[in-house]
Design an enzyme around this catalytic site. Sequence first.
Site, PDB file in Angstrom:
ATOM      1  N   ASP A 103       0.676  -1.058  -0.001  1.00 12.92           N
ATOM      2  CA  ASP A 103       0.001  -0.019  -0.103  1.00 12.92           C
ATOM      3  C   ASP A 103       0.652   1.392   0.124  1.00 12.92           C
ATOM      4  O   ASP A 103       2.197   1.178   0.179  1.00 12.92           O
ATOM      5  CB  ASP A 103      -0.626  -0.148   1.100  1.00 12.92           C
ATOM      6  CG  ASP A 103      -0.207   0.051   2.543  1.00 12.92           C
ATOM      7  OD1 ASP A 103       0.824  -0.428   2.785  1.00 12.92           O
ATOM      8  OD2 ASP A 103      -0.850   0.521   3.398  1.00 12.92           O
ATOM      9  N   GLU A 169       0.323  -0.529   5.871  1.00 13.27           N
ATOM     10  CA  GLU A 169       1.403   0.099   6.595  1.00 13.27           C
ATOM     11  C   GLU A 169       1.265   1.339   6.792  1.00 13.27           C
ATOM     12  O   GLU A 169       1.534   1.947   7.975  1.00 13.27           O
ATOM     13  CB  GLU A 169       2.566  -0.207   5.916  1.00 13.27           C
ATOM     14  CG  GLU A 169       3.844  -0.058   6.773  1.00 13.27           C
ATOM     15  CD  GLU A 169       4.467   1.312   6.844  1.00 13.27           C
ATOM     16  OE1 GLU A 169       5.363   1.331   7.797  1.00 13.27           O
ATOM     17  OE2 GLU A 169       4.193   1.921   6.311  1.00 13.27           O
TER      18      GLU A 169
END
Lengths: 471, 471
Positions: A103, A169
């Site tokens: 991500d 994250e």
Amino acid sequence: MTTKMMTAVAFGRENKGRFVEELKALLRIPSVSTAPEHAGDVRGAAEFVAAELKRIGMENVRLIETSTAGRKGHPLVYADWLHAAPGADGKAKPTVLCYGHYDVQPAEPLDEWKSPPFEPTERDGNIYARGAVDDKGQMWMHVKALESLMAAGGGTLPVNVRVIVEGEEEVGGEGIAAFVREHGDQLKADVALVSDTEMFAPELPTLCVGLRGMIYTEIEARGAKTDLHSGMYGGAAPNPFVALAQVIAKLKDENGKILIPGFYDEVQKPTADELKAWKALPFDEEHYCATEVGSSVLTGEPGLSVQERTWARPTLDVHGMPGGFVGVGAKTVIPAKAVAKVSMRLVPDMTPAESFRRYKAYVESIAPKGVQLEVRLIHAGDPIVVSTDNSYVKAATEAMREVFGKETVFVRGGGSIPIVGDFVRELKVPTVMMGFGLPDDNLHAPNEKFHLANFHRGIESIVRFLSGVGA
Amino acid sequence: MTTKMMTAVAFGRENKGRFVEELKALLRIPSVSTAPEHAGDVRGAAEFVAAELKRIGMENVRLIETSTAGRKGHPLVYADWLHAAPGADGKAKPTVLCYGHYDVQPAEPLDEWKSPPFEPTERDGNIYARGAVDDKGQMWMHVKALESLMAAGGGTLPVNVRVIVEGEEEVGGEGIAAFVREHGDQLKADVALVSDTEMFAPELPTLCVGLRGMIYTEIEARGAKTDLHSGMYGGAAPNPFVALAQVIAKLKDENGKILIPGFYDEVQKPTADELKAWKALPFDEEHYCATEVGSSVLTGEPGLSVQERTWARPTLDVHGMPGGFVGVGAKTVIPAKAVAKVSMRLVPDMTPAESFRRYKAYVESIAPKGVQLEVRLIHAGDPIVVSTDNSYVKAATEAMREVFGKETVFVRGGGSIPIVGDFVRELKVPTVMMGFGLPDDNLHAPNEKFHLANFHRGIESIVRFLSGVGA
């Protein structure tokens, strides 16, 4: 083994162009984990990574669904290959857990990008795109190193490998934290490899062997039951902002020393070797002050270097003080409540629990008259230090030295990578933090980039590291 | 004269019902001065007041356009009647300047009103509406007192009268301040009458003879040139919030004493008579603490009564601290800058200019390392005190005692009414602050009300006051 390693290195060199094209395809997927409208793209990026892991010969490839507080999260990508042949001595090969995240941060402000954030563009030997270095590019190095080793080994690897790639994250990583906590047996390993840090300077192979932990807190001060007019009540009603200021002024003195009783009791000094190594780093305090911080003068504890202050000493910062009137002009309110967002960075061997206990007890003991204080822990992370004598760290040192033709330097990071703490606490394994970003890579900012030479050197370093661990 | 006064009083009593119906019509106009969409309503309220002043026989009635910083403001309403016959001694009669405002606060939150804010509703002897007491109802008392006197005097008044009614009191009153400053000759008077204060307790005739002044400031603290990550830079980068906390903690100690050198030098103690009078007021500190402030304990300088602390002592309050991260959860930013909104209330004989000079010099002298402080004055107001020996104050005292059948008490206000300072400074006239609001009238809040008995007693008090001044 050395032959296979050299074959893998050669494979990587021969396929440079394809590796970059694949990375570009991944970077074109706007997997912004914080944006609900990109949820489909985030899953698309997970599927892209999973498909490639499967293609190169990894096994048990799957997406693992996550949820945080009942809300569906972005999936983890898992893969493994656990058939490494025992060594000549009959001993089983270690298992390396490769971690990364697919991500990315939001790209805003868009108008500051020189080329569109999700149209990866090469300029001056760099690839520009959101996620180029954080962390798609660095995670892709892992995948490409594994592909190279698989190709050289005829479908085998020199070590056992598990891969776990997360998609949250940039939004707190709650999903993977819960998975590590609850299903640690599925990630059993001897060492973790994380490539989400940076090199101290261009061309300087760098291993990060320590991270600060943190406790992030809020102090809520409550005075009167409702907002009051400072004309009518000023002089009799308690003022929560003044109370918070008085508390904060007692938390840290003007030399940066934290005044919480016992706060430094567990602080371990860096070793003499570490201090010596830090002194040898190419660091110009004046340049740092002028260009990075942009302040006339640095603050912090006197007599300690910037590295010591930011890597090896606890600190306390205030991030914001919500409440009251924050508009333009004048409003004469004595607010009923105000909040201070206060965090402390921790270093080995401090613990979040004990540090918070001391902090809370001290703050409550200095509460000014007329004000109730509530001290809340928002989140916490353990400080980490890995010994440079650790055999995995030695293997990484050796790998990078070979690739860069230079001694690897050991640094610490002032920030936190919570997953590294989770690996220590839940899996009982150390982490090798082998990162290939550069200080000017614009993480979380417009014009994020990854230096392509470092992408390729990273792949080669990881090939050599995994081979070394399996030797 | 006494006959005329009694005739005027009788006229007021006979016309009670009509007076209330007129006030309701005025209250139905949503003259919210801060809301651009209500600009037409604000003008409508001005025209309503002007038309009535004309109808009752006032002269030179007109709207005066205002502008602030080049932006068109809401109009002033002006009227006068300056033909009072000299007294038996041949001396000209004084001129009274009646001030009020026709604009109101926004009515939000609307769902907390028991009856709609712009549909005036009578309940339990009160009239509920936005602006009922602040200040349409009290301003209308002036108009109705003048009508009663005109009726009794056959189109004459016992004194010379000017009326000035503004439409920007709730948004800073810049328009009238500029007009007073630039066209003071058009408002020449001997005394001003302001009905925008409240009675200390129900049934207790109250004159306000002092107001605190103020300086409202901002301290802007700048550290690094951009926002920094507290992990990477915590321990080396200056933190503007911590710096502001250290400054604020040095501005006021935990006993409420302001630590700015020389700040108290010009503070005048209230007279022994005042202190004695304040002690005699019906005041229950425990009740005040529990119901008004809602705090377990009051703050402020020890050994002084609540009245002294809120009326006769300077104070310092922080209203808000914009900057940094104020959202939910954790963001580890060291903001480049932060601001503290700090105001000080002033008492006679302090001056805003000298107080600000001392404050600024002191703040600059205690600026923590690594942080630049900018101290800005946002606005200022003079403290006011009117001697209770003043003949106009005596006339007001007498008028209220007659109406209420009780001795009038003298109080001060902890807040500021800037126009009163403007009248002193620019027109050199004292102000009689004769207010008929009650402490629970919900000014600026939902369910604002005006006790109708006080509306009528206010009209009679003003009839008697103007007659007394003209006697």
